[in-house]
Design an enzyme around this catalytic site. Structure first.
Site, PDB file in Angstrom:
ATOM      1  N   HIS A 235      -0.252  28.976 -16.155  1.00 18.55           N
ATOM      2  CA  HIS A 235      -0.613  28.713 -14.786  1.00 18.55           C
ATOM      3  C   HIS A 235      -2.178  29.326 -14.811  1.00 18.55           C
ATOM      4  CE1 HIS A 235      -0.733  33.033 -13.336  1.00 18.55           C
ATOM      5  NE2 HIS A 235       0.459  33.252 -14.242  1.00 18.55           N
ATOM      6  N   CYS A 252       2.151  35.934 -18.536  1.00 16.78           N
ATOM      7  CA  CYS A 252       2.038  34.720 -18.609  1.00 16.78           C
ATOM      8  C   CYS A 252       0.588  34.426 -19.325  1.00 16.78           C
ATOM      9  CB  CYS A 252       1.952  34.168 -17.035  1.00 16.78           C
ATOM     10  SG  CYS A 252       3.374  34.190 -16.234  1.00 16.78           S
TER      11      CYS A 252
END
Length: 404
Positions: A235, A252
């Protein structure tokens, strides 16, 4: 004053002789013009940042300030660039004592970001070499992404004429506590071979940036090894933040919003492999092809022994510690002996085969994926299948088999 500042900045940024060879100079040949806003890329931003640091190293402080101002005009939320500019201004005012003029966790993060960006700039050209994890891309795989956590870098490869070709690479942020995720909430980034799914269509908080693409962690091997957790995404960053420090996520893989937009054509199909490693090596395409040849032969022999209903030879391709959704090797063997006892005539073909060396695996391991066409008098089906092959007693054997 200038020499003292150069020494302090070079020390703080770790761009002394350990990173900057004595002949390292600022490269202006590829610098953008003053009109940088239209179509300004993250690689241009990184080049300007590194150029300014190299100019500092050469004692060209006014040039460095001009370069940083040019960068901030195009990327006003680049926090590391603001810190460099602030120290340059303090140097001119003869007030600077050390990089950032103070030492805390935030400044340490900026130093690490500067370090990995400079290392990428100064790294030797790979001269056509590819990451050692990319053995074979299937015709359906237009792109593959390789992440090197030790370098805070994401590499994009395009499948051109059955060979991976480097397209671009970007700076990334990973988990606060590094890599090798094992349990829920450990704030580590997993290592392995994953698939980036389609962009999440629900409204996300600004924290995740322009978009988020979920990775299929935990994969079958992760689950077998008892690894826990979920919600590992690729992301972006909040609107007021250009880039985050190298280790700042909850696990992430994070890129800048401009980079995420640039990756849209790569990720939009929802089937792009993402291989995350902390020990990436570089090999020639010829070496990759050479490594896959023995495995090609093993896969074909497995297919042939299955198709000819040579049950015992077929089962000899499976490792002792084999696992599947239906159990271990004993369960698998009992089921296959029962099915093949009738000696029914079957036809089996494989297509769209891909092979990716599994990074940081428990043994020499390759993830093999393919489309399988199975036909008999009673059934005909087509499915995507995935296997993990391991090098076991001088031959390739299957450690896992299941749907892809």
């Amino acid at each position: 004053m200038i020499k003292r500042f150069i020494k302090l900045v070079a020390t703080a940024l770790l761009i002394s002789s350990s990173l900057l060879p004595w002949n390292a100079t600022a490269d202006r040949s590829g610098s953008p013009t003053s009109n940088v806003l239209p179509g300004f890329s993250s690689n241009q931003a990184e080049n300007l940042l590194v150029q300014s640091l190299l100019e500092i190293n050469e004692g060209q402080l006014r040039e460095a300030l001009s370069t940083i101002d040019q960068l901030l005009q195009a990327v006003p939320n680049f926090r590391l660039a603001h810190l460099v500019r602030g120290d340059l201004l303090m140097a001119f005012a003869q007030q600077s004592t050390k990089f950032g003029d103070y030492q805390n966790a935030a400044v340490s993060d900026f130093q690490e970001e500067a370090k990995v960006r400079i290392e990428r700039h100064l790294s030797a050209a790979q001269d056509g070499k590819i990451p050692d994890v990319l053995w074979r891309m299937s015709p359906e795989q237009r792109y593959a992404i390789v992440v090197d956590t030790t370098k805070s870098r994401l590499y994009v490869y395009q499948n051109r004429d059955h060979s991976p070709q480097h397209v671009v690479d970007y700076y990334i942020t990973m988990g606060k506590n590094g890599s090798e995720k094992f349990v829920e909430g450990d704030k580590r980034t997993p290592l392995g071979v994953y698939i980036a799914g389609k962009k999440l269509d629900r409204k996300l908080p600004d924290f995740y940036g322009e978009a988020a693409y979920p990775l299929n962690y935990p994969n079958p091997l992760d689950k077998q090894q008892g690894k826990k957790g979920h919600g590992i995404w690729l992301h972006g960053t909040p609107k007021d933040v250009y880039s985050r420090p190298p280790k700042a996520s909850d696990g992430c893989v994070v890129v800048t919003n401009p980079d995420l937009k640039a990756l849209t054509p790569v990720l939009q199909q929802g089937t792009t492999p993402v291989i995350i490693s902390n020990s990436l090596q570089w090999i020639s395409p010829g070496e990759a092809k050479h490594r896959q040849q023995a495995l090609d032969q093993a896969v074909e022999q497995w297919r042939h022994d299955w198709e000819t209903q040579n049950t015992e030879r077929y089962l000899s391709h499976y490792a002792k510690d084999f696992f599947s959704e239906n159990g271990n090797l004993e369960n698998w063997s009992q089921n296959k002996r029962r099915i093949q006892a009738t000696k029914a005539k079957v036809q089996i073909s494989l297509s769209n085969i891909s092979m990716f060396r599994y990074p940081n695996g428990p043994a020499s391991m390759v993830q093999v994926s393919f489309d399988q066409d199975y036909k008999s008098d009673a059934i005909a089906n087509r499915m995507k299948k995935q296997q993990y092959w391991v090098w076991d007693n001088q031959r390739w054997k299957i450690m896992y088999e299941g749907p892809a």
